[in-house]
Write a protein that holds these residues in place. Structure first.
Motif, mmCIF file in Angstrom:
data_model
loop_
_atom_site.group_PDB
_atom_site.id
_atom_site.type_symbol
_atom_site.label_atom_id
_atom_site.label_comp_id
_atom_site.label_asym_id
_atom_site.label_seq_id
_atom_site.Cartn_x
_atom_site.Cartn_y
_atom_site.Cartn_z
ATOM 1 N N ILE A 74 -16.839 0.806 -7.989
ATOM 2 C CA ILE A 74 -17.054 0.882 -6.538
ATOM 3 C C ILE A 74 -15.863 0.256 -5.823
ATOM 4 C CG2 ILE A 74 -18.442 -0.048 -4.627
ATOM 5 C CD1 ILE A 74 -20.914 0.331 -6.559
ATOM 6 N N GLY A 75 -15.425 -0.899 -6.321
ATOM 7 C CA GLY A 75 -14.235 -1.535 -5.751
ATOM 8 C C GLY A 75 -13.008 -0.650 -5.887
ATOM 9 N N ALA A 76 -12.863 0.004 -7.035
ATOM 10 C CA ALA A 76 -11.726 0.908 -7.252
ATOM 11 C C ALA A 76 -11.773 2.075 -6.273
ATOM 12 C CB ALA A 76 -11.733 1.418 -8.692
ATOM 13 N N VAL A 119 -11.637 11.306 -18.720
ATOM 14 C CA VAL A 119 -11.035 12.220 -17.748
ATOM 15 C C VAL A 119 -10.653 11.457 -16.479
ATOM 16 C CG1 VAL A 119 -11.497 14.189 -16.217
ATOM 17 C CG2 VAL A 119 -12.119 14.303 -18.645
ATOM 18 N N VAL A 120 -11.546 10.601 -16.004
ATOM 19 C CA VAL A 120 -11.250 9.815 -14.796
ATOM 20 C C VAL A 120 -10.044 8.913 -15.046
ATOM 21 C CG1 VAL A 120 -12.136 8.050 -13.202
ATOM 22 C CG2 VAL A 120 -13.632 9.916 -13.970
ATOM 23 N N LEU A 121 -9.982 8.289 -16.203
ATOM 24 C CA LEU A 121 -8.853 7.430 -16.542
ATOM 25 C C LEU A 121 -7.543 8.218 -16.533
ATOM 26 C CD1 LEU A 121 -7.793 4.667 -17.539
ATOM 27 C CD2 LEU A 121 -8.349 5.430 -19.858
ATOM 28 N N ILE A 122 -7.554 9.388 -17.131
ATOM 29 C CA ILE A 122 -6.343 10.223 -17.175
ATOM 30 C C ILE A 122 -5.920 10.646 -15.774
ATOM 31 C CG2 ILE A 122 -5.456 12.481 -17.904
ATOM 32 C CD1 ILE A 122 -7.167 12.058 -20.498
ATOM 33 N N VAL A 123 -6.861 11.131 -14.979
ATOM 34 C CA VAL A 123 -6.523 11.581 -13.623
ATOM 35 C C VAL A 123 -5.996 10.416 -12.786
ATOM 36 C CG1 VAL A 123 -7.463 12.511 -11.466
ATOM 37 C CG2 VAL A 123 -8.056 13.571 -13.657
ATOM 38 N N ALA A 124 -6.587 9.244 -12.959
ATOM 39 C CA ALA A 124 -6.116 8.081 -12.209
ATOM 40 C C ALA A 124 -4.660 7.765 -12.536
ATOM 41 C CB ALA A 124 -6.998 6.867 -12.501
ATOM 42 N N HIS A 125 -4.286 7.949 -13.774
ATOM 43 C CA HIS A 125 -2.902 7.650 -14.155
ATOM 44 C C HIS A 125 -1.953 8.812 -13.892
ATOM 45 C CE1 HIS A 125 -3.206 3.567 -15.613
ATOM 46 N NE2 HIS A 125 -4.456 3.883 -15.846
ATOM 47 N N ILE A 166 0.868 -1.178 0.000
ATOM 48 C CA ILE A 166 0.000 0.000 0.000
ATOM 49 C C ILE A 166 0.899 1.221 0.000
ATOM 50 C CG2 ILE A 166 -1.743 1.296 1.258
ATOM 51 C CD1 ILE A 166 -2.769 -1.375 2.329
ATOM 52 N N THR A 167 0.700 2.062 -1.038
ATOM 53 C CA THR A 167 1.530 3.255 -1.175
ATOM 54 C C THR A 167 0.687 4.499 -0.950
ATOM 55 O OG1 THR A 167 1.448 2.456 -3.455
ATOM 56 C CG2 THR A 167 3.590 3.072 -2.632
ATOM 57 N N ARG A 168 1.339 5.554 -0.545
ATOM 58 C CA ARG A 168 0.645 6.833 -0.385
ATOM 59 C C ARG A 168 0.667 7.554 -1.718
ATOM 60 N NH1 ARG A 168 -0.827 7.711 4.177
ATOM 61 N NH2 ARG A 168 -0.719 9.849 4.807
ATOM 62 N N HIS A 169 -0.387 8.239 -2.019
ATOM 63 C CA HIS A 169 -0.432 8.985 -3.270
ATOM 64 C C HIS A 169 -0.291 10.473 -3.011
ATOM 65 C CE1 HIS A 169 -4.556 9.798 -2.086
ATOM 66 N NE2 HIS A 169 -4.817 8.529 -2.127
ATOM 67 N N PRO A 170 0.174 11.203 -4.029
ATOM 68 C CA PRO A 170 0.235 12.653 -3.869
ATOM 69 C C PRO A 170 -1.161 13.162 -3.544
ATOM 70 C CG PRO A 170 1.300 11.953 -5.905
ATOM 71 C CD PRO A 170 0.624 10.750 -5.310
ATOM 72 N N ARG A 171 -1.277 13.944 -2.545
ATOM 73 C CA ARG A 171 -2.559 14.381 -2.004
ATOM 74 C C ARG A 171 -3.568 14.891 -3.036
ATOM 75 N NH1 ARG A 171 -5.251 12.327 1.432
ATOM 76 N NH2 ARG A 171 -5.186 12.888 3.568
ATOM 77 N N PRO A 172 -3.291 15.964 -3.753
ATOM 78 C CA PRO A 172 -4.335 16.529 -4.624
ATOM 79 C C PRO A 172 -4.781 15.598 -5.745
ATOM 80 C CG PRO A 172 -2.580 18.129 -4.269
ATOM 81 C CD PRO A 172 -2.110 16.822 -3.706
ATOM 82 N N LEU A 173 -3.843 14.999 -6.472
ATOM 83 C CA LEU A 173 -4.234 14.119 -7.579
ATOM 84 C C LEU A 173 -4.822 12.812 -7.075
ATOM 85 C CD1 LEU A 173 -1.476 14.694 -10.259
ATOM 86 C CD2 LEU A 173 -3.913 15.196 -10.448
ATOM 87 N N GLY A 174 -4.300 12.282 -5.996
ATOM 88 C CA GLY A 174 -4.868 11.068 -5.418
ATOM 89 C C GLY A 174 -6.290 11.297 -4.931
ATOM 90 N N LEU A 175 -6.494 12.442 -4.301
ATOM 91 C CA LEU A 175 -7.842 12.786 -3.851
ATOM 92 C C LEU A 175 -8.769 12.962 -5.052
ATOM 93 C CD1 LEU A 175 -9.808 13.496 -1.590
ATOM 94 C CD2 LEU A 175 -8.972 15.866 -1.714
ATOM 95 N N ALA A 176 -8.269 13.613 -6.101
ATOM 96 C CA ALA A 176 -9.075 13.799 -7.316
ATOM 97 C C ALA A 176 -9.430 12.451 -7.930
ATOM 98 C CB ALA A 176 -8.324 14.669 -8.320
ATOM 99 N N ALA A 177 -8.469 11.542 -7.996
ATOM 100 C CA ALA A 177 -8.738 10.216 -8.554
ATOM 101 C C ALA A 177 -9.780 9.480 -7.724
ATOM 102 C CB ALA A 177 -7.438 9.409 -8.637
ATOM 103 N N THR A 178 -9.671 9.604 -6.406
ATOM 104 C CA THR A 178 -10.632 8.960 -5.514
ATOM 105 C C THR A 178 -12.037 9.507 -5.736
ATOM 106 O OG1 THR A 178 -8.901 8.695 -3.846
ATOM 107 C CG2 THR A 178 -11.182 8.476 -3.089
ATOM 108 N N VAL A 179 -12.158 10.818 -5.728
ATOM 109 C CA VAL A 179 -13.468 11.456 -5.871
ATOM 110 C C VAL A 179 -14.060 11.188 -7.254
ATOM 111 C CG1 VAL A 179 -14.662 13.686 -5.963
ATOM 112 C CG2 VAL A 179 -13.042 13.210 -4.111
ATOM 113 N N LEU A 180 -13.272 11.363 -8.294
ATOM 114 C CA LEU A 180 -13.790 11.164 -9.649
ATOM 115 C C LEU A 180 -14.192 9.719 -9.898
ATOM 116 C CD1 LEU A 180 -11.401 13.454 -11.719
ATOM 117 C CD2 LEU A 180 -13.820 13.853 -11.165
ATOM 118 N N THR A 181 -13.400 8.779 -9.393
ATOM 119 C CA THR A 181 -13.768 7.369 -9.534
ATOM 120 C C THR A 181 -15.068 7.094 -8.784
ATOM 121 O OG1 THR A 181 -11.444 6.748 -9.749
ATOM 122 C CG2 THR A 181 -12.985 4.990 -9.208
ATOM 123 N N GLY A 182 -15.196 7.658 -7.588
ATOM 124 C CA GLY A 182 -16.416 7.480 -6.808
ATOM 125 C C GLY A 182 -17.638 8.091 -7.473
ATOM 126 N N VAL A 183 -17.473 9.269 -8.051
ATOM 127 C CA VAL A 183 -18.586 9.922 -8.751
ATOM 128 C C VAL A 183 -19.019 9.083 -9.952
ATOM 129 C CG1 VAL A 183 -19.191 11.939 -10.166
ATOM 130 C CG2 VAL A 183 -18.056 12.255 -7.963
#
Length: 170
Positions: free
Chosen positions: A88-90, A152-158, A3-20
């Protein structure tokens, strides 16, 4: 499992966008299951090509069998449901900060949606079944929105990888 830590802003964006996106497609699938008839009619009209220009050069493509139309609609709902579960799993994995697994599942889920809405609705529905010709049963705008949002979600996740994948390559 690492389990790795992600950069805060982009990791948070990936989390939120994937959830949305997970919430959106879960609601779409739920709506198609609980209000089966509404979008069933949509699929029937698109496949039957009964509201297109009825050009003889295209009408041979029409599928008028109710059984085949229903099978296509059920396959769409099943695909949406699986994509929702994957996303949802992601989202859960993003929250847990299991980046590699979260990114992988986000990739699978977004690509599933891009295949459905890009290849399925825009390509096959829009072009093969000439959905673009219908004033009443044209879902190209909605399909394009989902396709682009998924991209967009795919790009932000990567983007949120911060180079962590490159450092693991041999």
């Amino acid at each position: 499992m690492t389990i790795t830590r992600h950069p805060r802003p982009l990791g948070l964006a990936a989390t939120v966008l994937t959830g949305v996106l997970a919430l959106y497609i879960a609601l779409v699938a739920f709506g198609n299951i609980t209000d089966f008839g509404t979008n069933r009619d949509f699929v029937h009209h698109v496949l039957a090509m009964d509201t297109t220009f009825k050009d003889d050069d295209l009408m041979w493509r029409a599928i008028t069998s109710k059984g085949l139309q229903d099978a296509a609609y059920i396959a769409i709902i099943a695909w949406e449901t699986v994509a929702a579960l994957v996303l949802i799993g992601a989202t859960w994995l993003w929250i847990r900060r299991d980046l590699a697994s979260a990114r992988r599942l986000t990739t699978y889920g977004t690509l599933m949606l891009m295949l459905l809405f890009g290849a399925g609705f825009i390509g096959i529905g829009g072009e093969w079944f000439a959905m673009w010709q219908s004033a009443d049963w044209n879902g190209l705008d909605a399909a394009t929105r989902v396709f682009l949002i998924s991209g967009v979600v795919l790009i932000v996740a990567h983007l949120s990888s911060g180079g962590d994948e490159a450092s693991r390559r041999p």
